[in-house]
Design a protein around this motif. Structure first.
Motif, short mmCIF file in Angstrom:
data_model
loop_
_atom_site.label_atom_id
_atom_site.label_comp_id
_atom_site.label_asym_id
_atom_site.label_seq_id
_atom_site.Cartn_x
_atom_site.Cartn_y
_atom_site.Cartn_z
N TRP A 185 -19.80 28.20 -47.73
CA TRP A 185 -21.09 28.82 -48.04
C TRP A 185 -21.19 30.18 -47.36
O TRP A 185 -20.55 30.44 -46.34
N SER A 186 -21.98 31.04 -47.92
CA SER A 186 -22.13 32.39 -47.42
C SER A 186 -23.37 32.46 -46.52
O SER A 186 -24.47 32.12 -46.94
N LEU A 187 -23.16 32.89 -45.29
CA LEU A 187 -24.26 33.01 -44.33
C LEU A 187 -24.95 34.36 -44.51
O LEU A 187 -24.35 35.41 -44.29
N ASP A 188 -26.20 34.32 -44.89
CA ASP A 188 -26.97 35.54 -45.12
C ASP A 188 -27.79 35.87 -43.88
O ASP A 188 -28.98 35.60 -43.80
N ALA A 189 -27.11 36.43 -42.87
CA ALA A 189 -27.77 36.79 -41.61
C ALA A 189 -28.12 38.27 -41.59
O ALA A 189 -27.42 39.10 -42.18
N THR A 190 -29.21 38.59 -40.93
CA THR A 190 -29.60 39.98 -40.73
C THR A 190 -29.02 40.46 -39.41
O THR A 190 -29.43 40.01 -38.34
N LYS A 199 -20.35 34.00 -39.39
CA LYS A 199 -19.88 33.58 -40.71
C LYS A 199 -20.17 32.10 -40.92
O LYS A 199 -20.02 31.29 -40.01
N TRP A 486 -28.54 39.26 -34.19
CA TRP A 486 -28.69 38.86 -35.59
C TRP A 486 -29.71 37.74 -35.72
O TRP A 486 -30.06 37.09 -34.74
N PHE A 488 -30.82 34.48 -38.56
CA PHE A 488 -30.57 33.69 -39.77
C PHE A 488 -31.83 32.88 -40.04
O PHE A 488 -32.24 32.05 -39.23
N GLU A 490 -32.84 30.89 -42.82
CA GLU A 490 -32.84 29.93 -43.94
C GLU A 490 -33.29 28.56 -43.45
O GLU A 490 -32.49 27.68 -43.14
#
Length: 523
Positions: A185-190, A199, A486, A488, A490
């Protein structure tokens, strides 16, 4: 659940239980609801009068309405109490005995499969239905009280291990038939500035924060199971079913219970059925089970030497022999929901409401007790002769462990309910005021603070980074500068992350209260 509905269900259960109608499973539910309500309402004169009126013979006609009104106010004002009460009035999973005959019963347009003649049967609520269960010698009667339309599924294929421990019949959540967590899965972190990006490694639906040892993550799940997952291949090694479930233990309304503990090749895990299970870490077979003195086990066990310490929600802390599962001693704090004990240098420290206790780890004898002035306090972190604890009085406190006397405190803008983490002479902790604090323990002065949102659980500090879990997301904060690396976001993260072998494990509520996801993140 709406406060009024929850209060009405609880009041009805207490009324039924007081009249002697509950038996077997019904008695267990009634006792837990009665304990929670009596502890809460017994604090005020009005509450005590309402409880007494409910037990009068004949019962005054207004008694139930009075009880419901008081409970509605308490539920609306106190989310922690609401969460505990909701768990008590509708347990997620109920186990019966052997030789089941299953029929179909329809109540409130909900299909409930389960008039049961004592069988190897699991009745599991999926969503939206609230039940009071009363078990007679021949049959289990299921009633939905003020519940919404929903369904109960009866699973009649529990298998038995060689030690007699029940194992789950299927994989957790959407992990697939082989029990493999979702990979790739793709981790969409700022990511902020030039800090490296994390990752996504794998994620596990229904998973909670694990204990990690020797390349294996031991994961409790919301389907009342304990799974061993290989951290490299992500494959499930074994599964063990607990008799109850995993309870909320954070003050955040939407989080679930504390992780298991691994020591000496054994996984120790508590459950809402009041049992402490010792499970072989390699094979997943049960070594022994210890039944607590009432209450549920929502906090992580603590292992020190040959003893494992566990705190039940009814206030009783037990010391149990790790080899035999036999109790060595227990201590009643007389307070609901004590924190997981802290064990250091032969002393057990126990936080909770009004008092911080220090007891001898071997005998259970009192060393000292520290009055916290009617505040709820976390169990402490003990470093260099001092015990650091958070408190609902808005301060982080420091106590001398030799005498139990307070030496200093640090004020915050709101409640600080989790144990501080001390690394390199700095105390790191979050507060409900929305700030993450770094306080020098020598000078008692702040190094820095950073707004990350209200935080109810302890932080994790590893390799120069503070990891914070709260309702606004998972935050990585640089220790040196106090700046965010960073975020995350979600899901709602509500309890302390775990870092092992450069992998960060953190669980979040990603939908309803029972929809959780465990994220494994490569740092």
């Amino acid at each position: 659940m709406e406060p009024g509905n929850l209060a009405a269900i609880a009041a009805q259960m207490i009324s039924t239980f007081a009249a002697g109608a509950g038996t077997s499973v019904g008695t267990a539910a009634g006792e837990e609801v009665s304990r929670l309500v009596r502890a809460r309402l017994g604090r005020t004169e009005e509450g005590r009068a309402a409880l007494a009126q409910l037990e009068e013979e004949p019962r005054p006609p207004q008694a139930l309405d009075r009880m419901r009104a008081l409970l509605t106010d308490e539920v609306a004002a106190n989310p922690v109490f609401a969460r505990e009460l909701e768990e008590a009035v509708h347990p997620r999973t109920v186990l019966a005995g052997r030789d089941a005959n299953v029929h179909t019963v329809t109540v409130n347009s909900s299909t409930v499969k389960g008039t049961i003649n004592i069988g190897p049967l699991t009745i599991q609520r999926t969503r939206g239905a609230y039940a009071v269960l009363a078990c007679a010698a021949i049959a289990v009667t299921l009633m939905l009280i003020l519940g919404s339309v929903g369904a109960f599924h009866v699973i009649n294929n529990i298998h038995e291990g060689s030690d007699g421990a029940a194992g789950p019949s299927g994989p957790p959540g959407s992990a697939g038939a082989s029990g493999i967590p979702n990979s790739g899965w793709s981790l969409d972190a700022t990511v902020k500035g030039d800090f490296p990006a994390p990752k996504g490694r794998w994620k596990f639906d229904t998973g909670l924060t694990p204990a990690v040892a020797d390349g294996t993550a031991y994961v409790g799940t919301t389907d009342a199971s304990l799974y061993a997952v290989d951290t490299t291949s992500h494959k499930r090694k074994w599964a063990f079913h607990v008799g109850g479930g995993f309870l909320p233990s954070s003050t955040d309304e939407e989080t679930w219970g504390s992780p298991p503990v691994v020591a000496g090749g054994v996984v120790y895990v508590g459950s809402s059925d009041g049992n402490l299970y010792a499970v072989d870490a390699r094979s997943g077979t049960r070594r022994w089970t210890f039944k607590a003195h009432g209450g549920s086990l929502a906090e992580s066990p603590v292992v020190s030497g040959s003893l494992v310490y566990v705190a039940a929600t009814n206030g009783i802390v037990s010391a149990v022999d790790t080899a035999s599962g036999k109790e060595k001693w227990h201590f009643d704090t007389h307070n609901a929901d004590p924190e997981a004990p802290t064990v250091f240098d032969g002393v057990v420290y126990i936080g909770g409401f009004e008092t911080l206790y220090a007891r001898d780890a071997i005998t259970g004898d009192e060393r000292w007790s520290h009055d916290t002035d009617h505040s709820w306090v976390s169990s402490p972190t003990v470093v260099d002769g001092s015990a650091y604890y958070g408190s609902t009085d808005h301060d982080m406190h420091v106590v001398d462990i030799a005498s139990g006397s307070e030496t200093w405190k640090f004020p915050t803008g709101d409640e600080e309910q989790a144990s501080p983490v001390i690394v390199g002479g700095v105390a790191y902790f979050g507060s409900e005021d929305g700030n993450l604090y770094a306080v020098d323990v020598a000078s008692h002065e702040p190094r820095w603070d950073l707004g990350v949102g209200p935080t109810f659980t302890s932080v994790t500090v590893v390799d120069g980074v503070v990891y914070v879990a709260n309702a606004t997301g998972l935050h990585a904060v640089d220790v040196a500068s106090g700046s965010e690396r960073w975020t995350f976001a979600e899901g709602t993260f509500g309890w302390q992350p775990v870092v092992a072998d450069q992998i960060l494990y953190a669980a979040a509520v990603t939908g309803s209260k029972s929809a959780t996801t465990l994220y494994a993140i490569t740092l």
